[in-house]
Design a protein around this motif. Structure first.
Motif, PDB file in Angstrom:
ATOM      1  N   MET A 104      65.596  18.433   2.962  1.00 12.34           N
ATOM      2  CA  MET A 104      64.295  17.828   2.697  1.00 12.34           C
ATOM      3  C   MET A 104      63.821  18.147   1.281  1.00 12.34           C
ATOM      4  N   PHE A 105      64.057  19.375   0.838  1.00 14.26           N
ATOM      5  CA  PHE A 105      63.636  19.780  -0.505  1.00 14.26           C
ATOM      6  C   PHE A 105      64.423  19.023  -1.582  1.00 14.26           C
ATOM      7  N   VAL A 106      65.727  18.931  -1.410  1.00 12.09           N
ATOM      8  CA  VAL A 106      66.562  18.211  -2.383  1.00 12.09           C
ATOM      9  C   VAL A 106      66.149  16.745  -2.453  1.00 12.09           C
ATOM     10  N   SER A 107      65.862  16.148  -1.313  1.00 14.25           N
ATOM     11  CA  SER A 107      65.412  14.763  -1.274  1.00 14.25           C
ATOM     12  C   SER A 107      64.128  14.586  -2.077  1.00 14.25           C
ATOM     13  N   ALA A 108      63.181  15.518  -1.913  1.00 15.31           N
ATOM     14  CA  ALA A 108      61.908  15.432  -2.628  1.00 15.31           C
ATOM     15  C   ALA A 108      62.088  15.640  -4.122  1.00 15.31           C
ATOM     16  N   VAL A 109      62.938  16.591  -4.499  1.00 15.65           N
ATOM     17  CA  VAL A 109      63.191  16.847  -5.922  1.00 15.65           C
ATOM     18  C   VAL A 109      63.860  15.632  -6.572  1.00 15.65           C
ATOM     19  N   GLY A 110      64.866  15.079  -5.886  1.00 16.76           N
ATOM     20  CA  GLY A 110      65.551  13.912  -6.428  1.00 16.76           C
ATOM     21  C   GLY A 110      64.607  12.740  -6.627  1.00 16.76           C
ATOM     22  N   PHE A 111      63.721  12.518  -5.651  1.00 18.19           N
ATOM     23  CA  PHE A 111      62.760  11.427  -5.754  1.00 18.19           C
ATOM     24  C   PHE A 111      61.811  11.641  -6.925  1.00 18.19           C
ATOM     25  N   ALA A 112      61.370  12.873  -7.122  1.00 22.25           N
ATOM     26  CA  ALA A 112      60.487  13.166  -8.251  1.00 22.25           C
ATOM     27  C   ALA A 112      61.207  12.956  -9.577  1.00 22.25           C
ATOM     28  N   LEU A 113      62.445  13.455  -9.674  1.00 20.92           N
ATOM     29  CA  LEU A 113      63.192  13.328 -10.926  1.00 20.92           C
ATOM     30  C   LEU A 113      63.441  11.867 -11.301  1.00 20.92           C
ATOM     31  N   LEU A 114      63.547  11.000 -10.310  1.00 22.63           N
ATOM     32  CA  LEU A 114      63.700   9.572 -10.601  1.00 22.63           C
ATOM     33  C   LEU A 114      62.588   9.091 -11.523  1.00 22.63           C
ATOM     34  N   HIS A 115      61.386   9.586 -11.317  1.00 22.98           N
ATOM     35  CA  HIS A 115      60.237   9.093 -12.075  1.00 22.98           C
ATOM     36  C   HIS A 115      60.113   9.737 -13.449  1.00 22.98           C
ATOM     37  N   SER A 116      60.974  10.711 -13.755  1.00 17.20           N
ATOM     38  CA  SER A 116      60.982  11.270 -15.104  1.00 17.20           C
ATOM     39  C   SER A 116      61.467  10.250 -16.124  1.00 17.20           C
ATOM     40  N   VAL A 117      62.269   9.267 -15.682  1.00 19.58           N
ATOM     41  CA  VAL A 117      62.801   8.278 -16.620  1.00 19.58           C
ATOM     42  C   VAL A 117      61.709   7.330 -17.106  1.00 19.58           C
ATOM     43  N   ASN A 118      60.528   7.345 -16.472  1.00 18.82           N
ATOM     44  CA  ASN A 118      59.441   6.495 -16.947  1.00 18.82           C
ATOM     45  C   ASN A 118      59.020   6.856 -18.363  1.00 18.82           C
ATOM     46  N   TYR A 119      59.330   8.092 -18.765  1.00 22.42           N
ATOM     47  CA  TYR A 119      59.044   8.515 -20.140  1.00 22.42           C
ATOM     48  C   TYR A 119      59.778   7.638 -21.139  1.00 22.42           C
ATOM     49  N   TYR A 155      53.031  14.073  -8.339  1.00 20.22           N
ATOM     50  CA  TYR A 155      52.629  13.068  -7.345  1.00 20.22           C
ATOM     51  C   TYR A 155      53.801  12.652  -6.467  1.00 20.22           C
ATOM     52  N   THR A 156      54.938  12.352  -7.086  1.00 23.22           N
ATOM     53  CA  THR A 156      56.088  11.862  -6.322  1.00 23.22           C
ATOM     54  C   THR A 156      56.803  12.984  -5.576  1.00 23.22           C
ATOM     55  N   PHE A 157      56.751  14.201  -6.110  1.00 24.41           N
ATOM     56  CA  PHE A 157      57.314  15.330  -5.361  1.00 24.41           C
ATOM     57  C   PHE A 157      56.523  15.550  -4.079  1.00 24.41           C
ATOM     58  N   ARG A 158      55.213  15.463  -4.184  1.00 24.55           N
ATOM     59  CA  ARG A 158      54.356  15.608  -3.005  1.00 24.55           C
ATOM     60  C   ARG A 158      54.664  14.512  -1.983  1.00 24.55           C
ATOM     61  N   TRP A 159      54.848  13.301  -2.475  1.00 22.80           N
ATOM     62  CA  TRP A 159      55.199  12.168  -1.608  1.00 22.80           C
ATOM     63  C   TRP A 159      56.537  12.445  -0.920  1.00 22.80           C
ATOM     64  N   GLY A 160      57.500  12.928  -1.684  1.00 21.42           N
ATOM     65  CA  GLY A 160      58.817  13.218  -1.130  1.00 21.42           C
ATOM     66  C   GLY A 160      58.788  14.330  -0.104  1.00 21.42           C
ATOM     67  N   MET A 161      57.943  15.326  -0.316  1.00 23.24           N
ATOM     68  CA  MET A 161      57.833  16.433   0.637  1.00 23.24           C
ATOM     69  C   MET A 161      57.217  15.978   1.952  1.00 23.24           C
ATOM     70  N   LEU A 162      56.484  14.885   1.930  1.00 23.05           N
ATOM     71  CA  LEU A 162      55.951  14.312   3.165  1.00 23.05           C
ATOM     72  C   LEU A 162      56.942  13.364   3.819  1.00 23.05           C
ATOM     73  N   PHE A 163      57.548  12.482   3.039  1.00 23.09           N
ATOM     74  CA  PHE A 163      58.390  11.440   3.615  1.00 23.09           C
ATOM     75  C   PHE A 163      59.734  11.965   4.116  1.00 23.09           C
ATOM     76  N   ALA A 164      60.237  13.046   3.554  1.00 19.02           N
ATOM     77  CA  ALA A 164      61.519  13.584   4.028  1.00 19.02           C
ATOM     78  C   ALA A 164      61.424  14.044   5.492  1.00 19.02           C
ATOM     79  N   PRO A 165      60.456  14.893   5.857  1.00 19.95           N
ATOM     80  CA  PRO A 165      60.359  15.271   7.271  1.00 19.95           C
ATOM     81  C   PRO A 165      59.941  14.106   8.168  1.00 19.95           C
ATOM     82  N   LEU A 166      59.144  13.176   7.627  1.00 20.02           N
ATOM     83  CA  LEU A 166      58.795  12.005   8.429  1.00 20.02           C
ATOM     84  C   LEU A 166      60.037  11.203   8.790  1.00 20.02           C
ATOM     85  N   MET A 167      60.986  11.118   7.854  1.00 16.53           N
ATOM     86  CA  MET A 167      62.240  10.424   8.138  1.00 16.53           C
ATOM     87  C   MET A 167      62.936  11.072   9.333  1.00 16.53           C
ATOM     88  N   LEU A 168      62.941  12.381   9.380  1.00 20.38           N
ATOM     89  CA  LEU A 168      63.637  13.085  10.454  1.00 20.38           C
ATOM     90  C   LEU A 168      62.894  12.981  11.787  1.00 20.38           C
TER      91      LEU A 168
END
Length: 263
Positions: free
Chosen positions: A154-169, A184-197
């Motif tokens: 779940m943590f790796v999923s959230a980190v990966g999702f957050a890092l995706l948005h670093s390219v917006n720079y 913002y997106t890390f927080r979103w990922g930390m919620l959606f990962a356990p929701l997926m499970l």
């Protein structure tokens, strides 16, 4: 074709990195076109790239995982209750957005742009969810899950999702705005990962993600920032719900582990 569970984390990371790299290339191309992240014209440049990313996701799933092992199991409808707080806020945002859009006649070009944003954000919602809550999350779970392994997934999923948005720079987003989006997106990922499970099916997450991005993008048309003004409600909703759902996921994993026969 599926692969051995020991190889899946590497494949999941590769899939995530491919997604991030291609989106990063799209952001660089956005800059070459003289556009910046957040400009309404951004969608007209990025939609072919988003289609490509969805196709690549499908290829990874079919080649290495199979649909059931990438988040398309049987939905546990009782768990949809955990989406209710976020969906309630989403409904309110749509009430505000459509109220602002009603000021424009239906033959206005703004409604055509609105529909196009709906198509593009659908591609974003399906692509990002499948890449990070489908492929990456499930690649780290393995067949024999323990609390530590599930938490790591779940943590790796959230980190990966957050890092995706670093390219917006690279698309011209200011550094401080990009760093804020990472939080913002890390927080979103930390919620959606356990929701997926808990849900056992990724489609509700795709729908919520799509609608959330869609309503946010609608502010680029209506220029009504009342939607964004209520974003301060999102953080406590996400944090409280995430804490509860994380606890439930790890509690259930612990119960299953305790019920296993000991050698």
């Amino acid at each position: 074709m599926t692969v051995q569970s020991g190889n899946k984390p590497l494949i999941g990371v590769i899939a995530a990195l491919v997604y991030i790299a291609i989106m990063g290339g799209g952001m660089v191309y956005l800059g070459f076109r003289g556009l910046t992240y957040g400009a309404p014209e951004m969608c007209s440049v990025l939609w072919p790239i988003l289609i490509l990313l969805n196709i690549i996701n499908f290829a990874f799933v079919m080649r290495f995982f199979g649909w059931k092992n990438a988040g398309f199991g049987k939905l546990d409808g009782t768990q949809l209750i955990w989406l209710l707080p976020l969906v309630t806020l989403l409904v309110y945002k749509w009430y505000v957005s459509l109220g602002a859009m009603s000021a424009f006649p239906f033959d206005s070009p703004k409604w055509t742009t609105f529909a196009f944003f709906g198509f593009v954000t659908l591609l974003v919602g399906t692509g990002e969810e499948l890449a990070f809550r489908g492929i990456l999350l499930h690649s780290f779970l393995g067949n024999q899950s323990s609390r530590s392994r599930v938490a790591l997934a779940m943590f790796v999923s959230a980190v990966g999702f957050a890092l995706l948005h670093s390219v917006n720079y690279f698309g011209g987003e200011a550094l401080d705005d990009m760093l804020g989006q990472l939080v913002y997106t890390f927080r979103w990922g930390m919620l959606f990962a356990p929701l997926m499970l808990r849900l056992k099916n990724i489609i509700p997450l795709m729908i919520v993600h799509w609608q959330w991005d869609f309503v946010q993008f609608s502010t680029l048309i209506s220029e009504d920032m009342a939607i964004v003004a209520h974003d301060n409600l999102q953080a406590p909703i996400e944090i409280i719900t995430a804490i509860i759902v994380w606890y439930l996921v790890l509690r259930d994993v612990g119960k299953k582990d305790m019920s296993k026969p000991r050698a």
